[in-house]
Design a protein around this motif. Structure first.
Motif, PDB file in Angstrom:
ATOM      1  N   LEU A  17       0.849  -1.185   0.000  1.00 17.99           N
ATOM      2  CA  LEU A  17       0.000   0.000   0.000  1.00 17.99           C
ATOM      3  C   LEU A  17       0.887   1.238   0.000  1.00 17.99           C
ATOM      4  O   LEU A  17       1.832   1.330   0.793  1.00 17.99           O
ATOM      5  CB  LEU A  17      -0.886  -0.004   1.240  1.00 17.99           C
TER       6      LEU A  17
ATOM      7  N   GLN B 232       0.832   5.724  -0.890  1.00 20.12           N
ATOM      8  CA  GLN B 232       0.046   6.904  -1.216  1.00 20.12           C
ATOM      9  C   GLN B 232       0.337   7.370  -2.636  1.00 20.12           C
ATOM     10  O   GLN B 232       1.429   7.121  -3.174  1.00 20.12           O
ATOM     11  CB  GLN B 232       0.351   8.026  -0.232  1.00 20.12           C
TER      12      GLN B 232
ATOM     13  N   VAL C 138      -3.803   6.357  -8.355  1.00 17.51           N
ATOM     14  CA  VAL C 138      -4.807   5.353  -7.961  1.00 17.51           C
ATOM     15  C   VAL C 138      -5.143   4.409  -9.104  1.00 17.51           C
ATOM     16  O   VAL C 138      -5.553   3.260  -8.875  1.00 17.51           O
ATOM     17  CB  VAL C 138      -6.078   6.033  -7.422  1.00 17.51           C
TER      18      VAL C 138
ATOM     19  N   THR D 202      -3.526   0.887  -9.224  1.00 12.00           N
ATOM     20  CA  THR D 202      -3.949  -0.150  -8.287  1.00 12.00           C
ATOM     21  C   THR D 202      -4.350  -1.423  -9.029  1.00 12.00           C
ATOM     22  O   THR D 202      -5.027  -1.357 -10.048  1.00 12.00           O
ATOM     23  CB  THR D 202      -5.124   0.338  -7.438  1.00 12.00           C
TER      24      THR D 202
ATOM     25  N   THR E 234      -1.660  -1.360  -4.080  1.00 12.31           N
ATOM     26  CA  THR E 234      -2.791  -0.480  -3.799  1.00 12.31           C
ATOM     27  C   THR E 234      -2.273   0.934  -3.597  1.00 12.31           C
ATOM     28  O   THR E 234      -1.409   1.159  -2.750  1.00 12.31           O
ATOM     29  CB  THR E 234      -3.557  -0.926  -2.547  1.00 12.31           C
TER      30      THR E 234
ATOM     31  N   SER F 152      -3.372   4.703  -2.652  1.00 14.37           N
ATOM     32  CA  SER F 152      -4.439   5.479  -2.023  1.00 14.37           C
ATOM     33  C   SER F 152      -4.297   6.957  -2.375  1.00 14.37           C
ATOM     34  O   SER F 152      -3.193   7.461  -2.576  1.00 14.37           O
ATOM     35  CB  SER F 152      -4.391   5.303  -0.507  1.00 14.37           C
ATOM     36  N   SER F 153      -5.432   7.632  -2.432  1.00 16.58           N
ATOM     37  CA  SER F 153      -5.425   9.055  -2.814  1.00 16.58           C
ATOM     38  C   SER F 153      -5.225   9.944  -1.605  1.00 16.58           C
ATOM     39  O   SER F 153      -5.261   9.511  -0.475  1.00 16.58           O
ATOM     40  CB  SER F 153      -6.742   9.417  -3.494  1.00 16.58           C
TER      41      SER F 153
END
Length: 119
Positions: free
Chosen positions: A11, A13, A87, A90, A116, A118-119
């Motif tokens: 994960l 950002q 994003v 992903t 993944t 994330s915004s």
């Protein structure tokens, strides 16, 4: 038979970076093209980047300039450096290779690693 094992997903950002690795093992005599594909939820698997033994590369338009594929032929390993992630990147990333073993040429897939953003 050629087995592929990916690592390095996770994960992150948006704007961040990840580096994926894929190591090939088994009764390998030679590996030709190695590639990374990805599959987003509800979408078809798509080519991200591919690289030949000699280092020639092809990238999907959506990742050109942000992702870099490389390989270490001595280690039968391919890498995918992913920068400026967004994003839309992903998905599950799969390693792919055309390998020659004692049973002949075959196309192998790894089990996939989740990325993944994330915004």
């Amino acid at each position: 038979q050629v087995q592929l094992v990916e690592s390095g997903g996770g994960l992150v950002q948006a704007g961040g970076s990840l580096r994926l690795s894929c190591a090939a093992s088994g009764s390998i005599l030679s590996i030709n093209v190695m590639a990374w594909y990805r599959q987003a939820p509800g979408k078809q698997r798509e080519l991200v980047a591919r690289i030949t033994t000699g280092g020639s590369t092809v990238y999907a338009g959506s990742v050109k300039g942000r992702f870099t594929i490389s390989r270490d032929n001595a280690k039968n390993t391919v890498y995918l450096q992913m920068n400026s992630l967004n994003v839309e990147d992903t998905g599950v990333y799969y390693c792919n290779a055309d390998g020659l073993s004692r049973t002949g040429w075959e196309t192998s897939w790894g089990q996939g690693t989740q990325v993944t953003v994330s915004s």
